[in-house]
Design a protein around this motif. Structure first.
Motif, short mmCIF file in Angstrom:
data_model
loop_
_atom_site.label_atom_id
_atom_site.label_comp_id
_atom_site.label_asym_id
_atom_site.label_seq_id
_atom_site.Cartn_x
_atom_site.Cartn_y
_atom_site.Cartn_z
N SER A 52 0.83 -1.20 0.00
CA SER A 52 0.00 0.00 0.00
C SER A 52 0.86 1.26 0.00
O SER A 52 0.48 2.28 -0.57
N GLY A 53 2.04 1.16 0.59
CA GLY A 53 2.94 2.31 0.64
C GLY A 53 3.83 2.45 -0.59
O GLY A 53 4.60 3.40 -0.69
N GLY A 54 3.74 1.48 -1.51
CA GLY A 54 4.49 1.59 -2.76
C GLY A 54 5.71 0.68 -2.87
O GLY A 54 6.29 0.57 -3.95
N GLU A 55 6.11 0.03 -1.79
CA GLU A 55 7.26 -0.87 -1.87
C GLU A 55 6.92 -2.05 -2.79
O GLU A 55 5.83 -2.61 -2.74
N THR A 56 7.88 -2.41 -3.63
CA THR A 56 7.65 -3.49 -4.60
C THR A 56 8.51 -4.71 -4.31
O THR A 56 9.63 -4.59 -3.81
N ILE A 57 7.98 -5.85 -4.66
CA ILE A 57 8.67 -7.13 -4.53
C ILE A 57 8.44 -7.90 -5.83
O ILE A 57 7.33 -7.92 -6.34
N TYR A 58 9.49 -8.50 -6.34
CA TYR A 58 9.39 -9.23 -7.60
C TYR A 58 9.89 -10.66 -7.44
O TYR A 58 10.82 -10.92 -6.67
N SER A 59 9.30 -11.53 -8.22
CA SER A 59 9.88 -12.85 -8.38
C SER A 59 11.24 -12.67 -9.06
O SER A 59 11.38 -11.87 -9.98
N TYR A 60 12.22 -13.40 -8.57
CA TYR A 60 13.59 -13.17 -9.02
C TYR A 60 13.71 -13.30 -10.54
O TYR A 60 14.39 -12.51 -11.19
N SER A 61 13.03 -14.27 -11.12
CA SER A 61 13.19 -14.53 -12.55
C SER A 61 12.52 -13.47 -13.42
O SER A 61 12.74 -13.44 -14.64
N MET A 62 11.73 -12.58 -12.84
CA MET A 62 11.00 -11.60 -13.63
C MET A 62 11.35 -10.16 -13.30
O MET A 62 10.88 -9.24 -13.96
N LYS A 63 12.19 -9.97 -12.30
CA LYS A 63 12.38 -8.61 -11.79
C LYS A 63 13.02 -7.67 -12.78
O LYS A 63 12.87 -6.46 -12.69
N ASP A 64 13.75 -8.18 -13.74
CA ASP A 64 14.41 -7.30 -14.72
C ASP A 64 13.55 -7.03 -15.94
O ASP A 64 13.90 -6.19 -16.78
N ARG A 65 12.41 -7.70 -16.06
CA ARG A 65 11.58 -7.56 -17.25
C ARG A 65 10.20 -7.01 -16.95
O ARG A 65 9.54 -6.47 -17.84
N PHE A 66 9.75 -7.17 -15.72
CA PHE A 66 8.39 -6.76 -15.36
C PHE A 66 8.44 -5.61 -14.36
O PHE A 66 9.33 -5.55 -13.51
N THR A 67 7.45 -4.72 -14.44
CA THR A 67 7.35 -3.60 -13.50
C THR A 67 5.91 -3.49 -13.02
O THR A 67 4.98 -3.38 -13.83
N ILE A 68 5.74 -3.52 -11.72
CA ILE A 68 4.42 -3.34 -11.13
C ILE A 68 4.30 -1.91 -10.65
O ILE A 68 5.26 -1.32 -10.15
N SER A 69 3.11 -1.35 -10.80
CA SER A 69 2.86 0.01 -10.33
C SER A 69 1.38 0.11 -9.96
O SER A 69 0.57 -0.75 -10.31
N ARG A 70 1.05 1.17 -9.26
CA ARG A 70 -0.34 1.37 -8.87
C ARG A 70 -0.71 2.84 -9.02
O ARG A 70 0.13 3.73 -8.83
N ASP A 71 -1.96 3.08 -9.37
CA ASP A 71 -2.51 4.42 -9.48
C ASP A 71 -3.65 4.48 -8.48
O ASP A 71 -4.76 4.00 -8.76
N ASN A 72 -3.38 5.01 -7.33
CA ASN A 72 -4.39 5.00 -6.27
C ASN A 72 -5.67 5.77 -6.62
O ASN A 72 -6.76 5.28 -6.34
N PRO A 73 -5.57 6.95 -7.22
CA PRO A 73 -6.82 7.65 -7.58
C PRO A 73 -7.69 6.84 -8.55
O PRO A 73 -8.92 7.00 -8.54
N LYS A 74 -7.08 5.99 -9.35
CA LYS A 74 -7.84 5.16 -10.29
C LYS A 74 -8.12 3.77 -9.74
O LYS A 74 -8.74 2.95 -10.43
N SER A 75 -7.64 3.49 -8.54
CA SER A 75 -7.82 2.16 -7.93
C SER A 75 -7.40 1.05 -8.89
O SER A 75 -8.09 0.03 -9.05
N THR A 76 -6.26 1.25 -9.49
CA THR A 76 -5.79 0.32 -10.52
C THR A 76 -4.32 -0.04 -10.27
O THR A 76 -3.52 0.82 -9.92
N VAL A 77 -4.02 -1.30 -10.49
CA VAL A 77 -2.65 -1.77 -10.44
C VAL A 77 -2.27 -2.26 -11.83
O VAL A 77 -3.09 -2.82 -12.55
N TYR A 78 -1.02 -2.02 -12.20
CA TYR A 78 -0.54 -2.36 -13.54
C TYR A 78 0.63 -3.33 -13.46
O TYR A 78 1.36 -3.36 -12.46
N LEU A 79 0.80 -4.07 -14.52
CA LEU A 79 1.99 -4.90 -14.68
C LEU A 79 2.50 -4.67 -16.10
O LEU A 79 1.87 -5.10 -17.06
N GLN A 80 3.61 -3.97 -16.20
CA GLN A 80 4.27 -3.76 -17.48
C GLN A 80 5.23 -4.91 -17.71
O GLN A 80 6.14 -5.12 -16.89
#
Length: 114
Positions: A52-80
């Motif tokens: 909720s505070g923005g800290e991110t955790i990734y699976s080791y095998s995907m951390k260099d290719r995937f990016t998670i983010s969130r837009d709180n005003p839109k109540s949406t989470v993304y995975l690039q």
């Protein structure tokens, strides 16, 4: 509570996709959000997690290719996702959790062709 995942599809190896998960019926800002995936015949696995505070955790095998983010005003989470590989083919699910309470979305299919 509803978690509506979208953005999946068919992409060639090396391509990119952005998944979205729109949440409703909960106070989005106090929930940790995560993306998981499940390939045929395999167990569901964590892809990435954003607190909720923005800290991110990734699976080791995907951390260099995937990016998670969130837009709180839109109540949406993304995975690039970039540099996609055939082994990334799976159904991708979003999850909201706070303490012992958790909710799952319906999943979106990602297929990476070689």
């Amino acid at each position: 509570v509803q978690l509506q995942a979208s953005g999946g599809g068919v992409v060639k190896a090396g391509g990119s996709l952005r998944l979205s998960c729109a949440a409703s019926g909960l106070i989005f800002t106090i929930y940790d959000m995560g993306w998981y995936r499940q390939a045929p015949g395999k167990q569901r696995e964590l892809v990435a997690h954003i607190r909720s505070g923005g800290e991110t955790i990734y699976s080791y095998s995907m951390k260099d290719r995937f990016t998670i983010s969130r837009d709180n005003p839109k109540s949406t989470v993304y995975l690039q996702m970039s540099s996609l590989k055939p082994e990334d083919t799976a159904v991708y699910y979003c999850k909201a959790n706070r303490g012992e309470t958790s909710y799952w979305g319906q999943g979106t299919q990602v297929t990476v062709s070689s």
